[in-house]
Design a protein around this motif. Structure first.
Motif, PDB file in Angstrom:
ATOM      1  N   GLY A   1       6.960  -1.631   5.744  1.00  0.00           N
ATOM      2  CA  GLY A   1       7.379  -2.002   4.392  1.00  0.00           C
ATOM      3  C   GLY A   1       8.511  -3.007   4.387  1.00  0.00           C
ATOM      4  O   GLY A   1       8.504  -3.973   3.609  1.00  0.00           O
TER       5      GLY A   1
ATOM      6  N   ILE B   1       8.177  -6.849   2.891  1.00  0.00           N
ATOM      7  CA  ILE B   1       9.106  -7.379   1.883  1.00  0.00           C
ATOM      8  C   ILE B   1       9.795  -8.639   2.394  1.00  0.00           C
ATOM      9  O   ILE B   1       9.934  -9.624   1.659  1.00  0.00           O
TER      10      ILE B   1
ATOM     11  N   ASN C   1       5.884   3.501   8.504  1.00  0.00           N
ATOM     12  CA  ASN C   1       5.659   2.930   7.179  1.00  0.00           C
ATOM     13  C   ASN C   1       6.905   2.241   6.641  1.00  0.00           C
ATOM     14  O   ASN C   1       6.809   1.221   5.963  1.00  0.00           O
ATOM     15  N   LYS C   2       8.072   2.790   6.936  1.00  0.00           N
ATOM     16  CA  LYS C   2       9.317   2.144   6.525  1.00  0.00           C
ATOM     17  C   LYS C   2       9.466   0.790   7.210  1.00  0.00           C
ATOM     18  O   LYS C   2       9.821  -0.198   6.574  1.00  0.00           O
TER      19      LYS C   2
END
Length: 128
Positions: A79, A83, A75-76
């Protein structure tokens, strides 16, 4: 008769039954506040209720992260690339003369395709 009092620890502070009930009551009050603000035309009440909604959503996200463990390596990575893709979208749209189709293909590649390929063909985030 034993009267042991259960002290809340840090992990149960916002995730216990009482906190969840308080959060539900907060959402109910915000809904009533929106209705009253719209019915009476009081913009200040409407803005205050909107700010309260933002706070409730942030608390809800905190609870979801604490209960479900949503912060994983995968998920990091996703993400970060989302971004980067959004920054690329705004940067290319504002500062270049590229067509919208090319910009969207580049953003889709950076925001979705690159993390997919990294997660599929590397062992990033796997617990071996």
């Amino acid at each position: 008769m034993c009267t042991a009092r259960a002290e809340p620890n840090d992990s149960e502070f916002l995730t216990g039954r009482v906190a969840t009930t308080a959060l539900a009551a907060g959402y109910l009050l915000v809904g009533i506040g929106f209705w009253v603000g719209l019915a009476t035309g009081l913009i200040r009440l409407f803005v205050a209720v909107l700010a309260g909604t933002v706070v409730l959503v942030l608390v809800s996200l905190y609870i979801a992260v604490k209960r479900e463990g949503l912060i994983t390596a995968e998920n990091k990575l996703i993400g970060v690339f989302v971004i980067l893709g959004m920054g690329l979208l705004f940067g290319l749209d504002e500062f270049t003369a590229l067509s919208e189709g090319i910009i969207y293909v580049l953003v889709l590649g950076v925001g979705a395709l690159v993390p997919f390929l990294l997660l599929t063909y590397t062992e990033y985030g796997t617990s071996t």
